[in-house]
Design a protein around this motif. Structure first.
Motif, PDB file in Angstrom:
ATOM      1  N   GLY A 262      22.504  46.031  13.796  1.00 21.00           N
ATOM      2  CA  GLY A 262      22.976  44.863  13.061  1.00 21.00           C
ATOM      3  C   GLY A 262      24.179  44.171  13.653  1.00 21.00           C
ATOM      4  N   PHE A 263      24.633  44.618  14.819  1.00 18.80           N
ATOM      5  CA  PHE A 263      25.747  43.944  15.490  1.00 18.80           C
ATOM      6  C   PHE A 263      25.213  42.773  16.315  1.00 18.80           C
ATOM      7  N   LYS A 264      25.999  41.714  16.405  1.00 20.78           N
ATOM      8  CA  LYS A 264      25.702  40.649  17.347  1.00 20.78           C
ATOM      9  C   LYS A 264      26.255  41.087  18.700  1.00 20.78           C
ATOM     10  N   ALA A 265      25.438  41.011  19.740  1.00 19.37           N
ATOM     11  CA  ALA A 265      25.874  41.527  21.040  1.00 19.37           C
ATOM     12  C   ALA A 265      25.199  40.767  22.172  1.00 19.37           C
ATOM     13  N   ARG A 266      25.857  40.784  23.331  1.00 21.80           N
ATOM     14  CA  ARG A 266      25.302  40.196  24.546  1.00 21.80           C
ATOM     15  C   ARG A 266      25.580  41.137  25.711  1.00 21.80           C
ATOM     16  N   TYR A 267      24.748  41.081  26.727  1.00 23.80           N
ATOM     17  CA  TYR A 267      25.111  41.706  27.998  1.00 23.80           C
ATOM     18  C   TYR A 267      25.586  40.586  28.915  1.00 23.80           C
ATOM     19  N   VAL A 268      26.657  40.868  29.652  1.00 22.55           N
ATOM     20  CA  VAL A 268      27.385  39.826  30.371  1.00 22.55           C
ATOM     21  C   VAL A 268      27.466  40.181  31.857  1.00 22.55           C
ATOM     22  N   THR A 269      27.002  39.285  32.698  1.00 25.27           N
ATOM     23  CA  THR A 269      27.134  39.476  34.144  1.00 25.27           C
ATOM     24  C   THR A 269      28.487  38.922  34.579  1.00 25.27           C
ATOM     25  N   CYS A 270      29.328  39.804  35.104  1.00 28.90           N
ATOM     26  CA  CYS A 270      30.671  39.430  35.552  1.00 28.90           C
ATOM     27  C   CYS A 270      30.630  39.247  37.064  1.00 28.90           C
ATOM     28  N   LEU A 271      31.036  38.079  37.539  1.00 27.47           N
ATOM     29  CA  LEU A 271      30.772  37.695  38.923  1.00 27.47           C
ATOM     30  C   LEU A 271      32.030  37.298  39.689  1.00 27.47           C
ATOM     31  N   PRO A 272      32.049  37.594  40.994  1.00 25.86           N
ATOM     32  CA  PRO A 272      33.160  37.163  41.840  1.00 25.86           C
ATOM     33  C   PRO A 272      33.008  35.696  42.234  1.00 25.86           C
ATOM     34  N   LYS A 273      34.068  35.138  42.775  1.00 28.14           N
ATOM     35  CA  LYS A 273      34.008  33.753  43.247  1.00 28.14           C
ATOM     36  C   LYS A 273      33.021  33.624  44.389  1.00 28.14           C
ATOM     37  N   VAL A 274      33.080  34.578  45.320  1.00 28.68           N
ATOM     38  CA  VAL A 274      32.165  34.608  46.460  1.00 28.68           C
ATOM     39  C   VAL A 274      31.396  35.922  46.419  1.00 28.68           C
ATOM     40  N   MET A 275      30.091  35.856  46.275  1.00 32.34           N
ATOM     41  CA  MET A 275      29.279  37.070  46.208  1.00 32.34           C
ATOM     42  C   MET A 275      29.081  37.651  47.602  1.00 32.34           C
ATOM     43  N   ILE A 276      29.494  38.902  47.784  1.00 32.06           N
ATOM     44  CA  ILE A 276      29.240  39.590  49.041  1.00 32.06           C
ATOM     45  C   ILE A 276      28.108  40.583  48.848  1.00 32.06           C
ATOM     46  N   ASN A 277      28.313  41.592  47.993  1.00 33.26           N
ATOM     47  CA  ASN A 277      27.198  42.514  47.742  1.00 33.26           C
ATOM     48  C   ASN A 277      27.306  43.182  46.376  1.00 33.26           C
ATOM     49  N   ASP A 278      28.123  42.638  45.477  1.00 33.20           N
ATOM     50  CA  ASP A 278      28.338  43.381  44.241  1.00 33.20           C
ATOM     51  C   ASP A 278      28.817  42.472  43.117  1.00 33.20           C
ATOM     52  N   CYS A 279      28.322  42.747  41.912  1.00 33.72           N
ATOM     53  CA  CYS A 279      28.888  42.192  40.682  1.00 33.72           C
ATOM     54  C   CYS A 279      28.785  43.310  39.653  1.00 33.72           C
ATOM     55  N   HIS A 280      29.082  43.041  38.393  1.00 33.79           N
ATOM     56  CA  HIS A 280      29.015  44.101  37.390  1.00 33.79           C
ATOM     57  C   HIS A 280      28.545  43.507  36.066  1.00 33.79           C
ATOM     58  N   VAL A 281      27.793  44.303  35.302  1.00 29.84           N
ATOM     59  CA  VAL A 281      27.280  43.854  34.008  1.00 29.84           C
ATOM     60  C   VAL A 281      27.803  44.777  32.919  1.00 29.84           C
ATOM     61  N   ILE A 282      28.412  44.190  31.896  1.00 32.80           N
ATOM     62  CA  ILE A 282      28.953  44.941  30.771  1.00 32.80           C
ATOM     63  C   ILE A 282      28.417  44.328  29.476  1.00 32.80           C
ATOM     64  N   ASN A 283      28.961  44.755  28.358  1.00 38.40           N
ATOM     65  CA  ASN A 283      28.552  44.219  27.063  1.00 38.40           C
ATOM     66  C   ASN A 283      29.741  43.653  26.303  1.00 38.40           C
ATOM     67  N   VAL A 284      29.421  42.705  25.424  1.00 35.74           N
ATOM     68  CA  VAL A 284      30.374  42.300  24.385  1.00 35.74           C
ATOM     69  C   VAL A 284      29.659  42.443  23.060  1.00 35.74           C
ATOM     70  N   VAL A 285      30.396  42.878  22.063  1.00 33.73           N
ATOM     71  CA  VAL A 285      29.846  43.019  20.715  1.00 33.73           C
ATOM     72  C   VAL A 285      30.846  42.375  19.758  1.00 33.73           C
ATOM     73  N   TYR A 286      30.314  41.649  18.781  1.00 35.96           N
ATOM     74  CA  TYR A 286      31.225  40.915  17.896  1.00 35.96           C
ATOM     75  C   TYR A 286      31.751  41.822  16.794  1.00 35.96           C
ATOM     76  N   SER A 287      33.069  41.914  16.731  1.00 39.38           N
ATOM     77  CA  SER A 287      33.728  42.703  15.691  1.00 39.38           C
ATOM     78  C   SER A 287      34.167  41.780  14.565  1.00 39.38           C
ATOM     79  N   CYS A 288      33.589  41.989  13.384  1.00 40.69           N
ATOM     80  CA  CYS A 288      34.009  41.206  12.215  1.00 40.69           C
ATOM     81  C   CYS A 288      35.409  41.628  11.765  1.00 40.69           C
ATOM     82  N   THR A 289      35.770  42.869  12.058  1.00 37.44           N
ATOM     83  CA  THR A 289      37.104  43.347  11.722  1.00 37.44           C
ATOM     84  C   THR A 289      38.174  42.598  12.507  1.00 37.44           C
ATOM     85  N   LEU A 290      37.918  42.391  13.791  1.00 36.89           N
ATOM     86  CA  LEU A 290      38.889  41.716  14.659  1.00 36.89           C
ATOM     87  C   LEU A 290      38.599  40.229  14.833  1.00 36.89           C
TER      88      LEU A 290
END
Length: 421
Positions: A262-290
């Motif tokens: 029941g949480f609202k959530a997304r997976y997020v691709t975090c990217l560098p300015k210039v792609m060489i060979n790597d980026c990273h994917v994490i999550n964000v989840v919406y906290s109603c408390t915060l």
């Protein structure tokens, strides 16, 4: 400050995988096949000997420099097409620079550092602080190569120099699957996610689910992506084959678990300015408390707080990095329970690189990225599933495609999913 052992092993597997693929798929001459077979044999011997010599606090720098020099000489004798096939070997030039500098072979160290700078993978800020290279600091060749590297990998400088976000009129909307979706209900019951989440408060449940995904599926950054990209199938596949998945797949597993609860959530691709060979994917989840999206990274079991212990969003972390404000990484952040993550490794270096621009798919649910013939390849599906790329003003992603929207409006991008409810 050389390549870490895990990075070297990833390089080895990548190279051997490339060699294997080349032998099977490329149209080679018999001579090429002989060269490939010998190179693979040489690389295996190199990796075994490297493992013996790379002992903490017991490094034989002279032996290591000779080992690297001999192997890289063999790589340099390959034809240009084969060198391109095994391009990741170039990551070893930086270690070779360090070992040769330590061994007093300054000429070879400088030559290898020039090659490392040309490849442009090493983080500029780490290279500057690397005590192995002190003997090279005053050399003009070293300074020139360091400037070239700065242009490619001064990620802190790039982030701080990026322009501000600004309001625009791009029209898009994010959608989140309903927890009553039959597949999400099946996910929730199959793995008893209610028990995993526990009976604590909202923040406690968010953390518990993230830790569970981190524990049940190991991270393997060079694994092949499964055909079926939903949480149930990926978890079962990993358990059956005793394998892991990459950060993108881990984030999709966690995302479906959050949606199922029941949480609202997304997976997020975090990217560098210039792609060489790597980026990273994490999550964000919406906290109603915060009343905000909070950062959760299942690959490293990581979340970020301010100096008062309040969970932070990607937006807040990025700005604090730009302004050099305090950031705290949770003490138990780790990689596969094998190596502890430090703030310097994870935030100051790795994620500073990967927060120049960020991308989310607008519509997440069960099987979001699974290809289903006749379903996900039709125009209607593509119309309702597109990527939104949040960029600083004046920046245009290199890999931008027709099925994406580029925006500079962080307020719209991160607005509450409950705004219009």
């Amino acid at each position: 400050m050389k390549l870490k052992k895990r990075d070297i092993l990833i390089a080895i597997v990548t190279i051997l995988s490339t060699i294997h693929s080349y032998n099977i798929n490329a149209q080679t001459t018999s001579q090429d096949s002989i060269v490939c077979a010998q190179f693979e044999k040489d690389f295996n011997a190199f990796s075994i000997r490297m493992d013996e010599l790379e002992k903490p606090n017991k490094k034989d720098y002279i032996a290591l420099s000779k080992l690297y020099n001999n192997f890289l000489a063999k790589y340099e004798k390959l034809s240009t097409p084969l060198q391109k096939k095994y391009d990741y070997v170039k990551t070893l030039y930086y270690n070779s620079t360090c070992y040769n500098a330590r061994s007093g072979n300054k000429k070879k160290a400088l030559a290898d550092f020039e090659k490392a700078a040309d490849y442009g993978e090493q983080y500029y800020n780490l290279v500057k602080k690397n005590s192995d290279l002190i003997s090279l600091h005053k050399n003009k060749r070293f300074k020139k190569s360091l400037l070239r590297l700065k242009e490619k990998t001064d990620y802190e400088g790039m982030l701080k120099a990026s322009q501000a976000y600004t309001v625009d009129k791009k029209a898009y909307q994010f959608y989140y699957a309903n927890p009553n979706d039959s597949n999400l209900v099946r996910l929730r019951t199959t793995f008893n996610l209610d028990s995993i989440a526990g009976c604590g408060n909202e923040i406690s449940k968010i953390k518990n689910i993230m830790y569970w995904v981190h524990d049940i599926v190991p991270h393997d950054g060079i694994s092949r992506n499964p055909k079926s990209k939903n949480a149930i199938d990926m978890i079962r596949l990993c358990q059956k084959e005793k394998r892991g998945v990459n950060c993108r797949m881990m984030a999709q597993i966690l995302n479906e678990c959050y949606l199922a609860m029941g949480f609202k959530a997304r997976y997020v691709t975090c990217l560098p300015k210039v792609m060489i060979n790597d980026c990273h994917v994490i999550n964000v989840v919406y906290s109603c408390t915060l009343n905000k999206w909070v950062w959760m990274d299942p690959t490293f079991a990581a979340y970020i707080t301010d100096d008062k212990g309040i969970l932070l969003s990607i937006q807040e972390v990025r700005e604090r990095l730009r302004m050099s404000l305090p950031l705290v990484l949770n003490d138990d952040a780790n990689w596969n329970h094998k190596s502890k993550q430090t703030k310097e490794d994870y935030l100051d270096n790795y994620m500073t690189k990967n927060l120049y621009h960020i991308e989310c798919i607008n519509n997440t649910g069960f099987n979001t990225e699974t290809y289903i013939k006749g379903t996900t390849d039709i125009p209607e599906y593509k119309l309702n599933h597109y990527f939104v790329d949040l960029c600083p003003l004046g920046y245009q992603p290199d890999d931008n495609n027709d099925n994406s929207i580029v925006t500079t409006d962080d307020q719209h991008f991160w607005e509450s999913p409950y705004k219009n409810q």
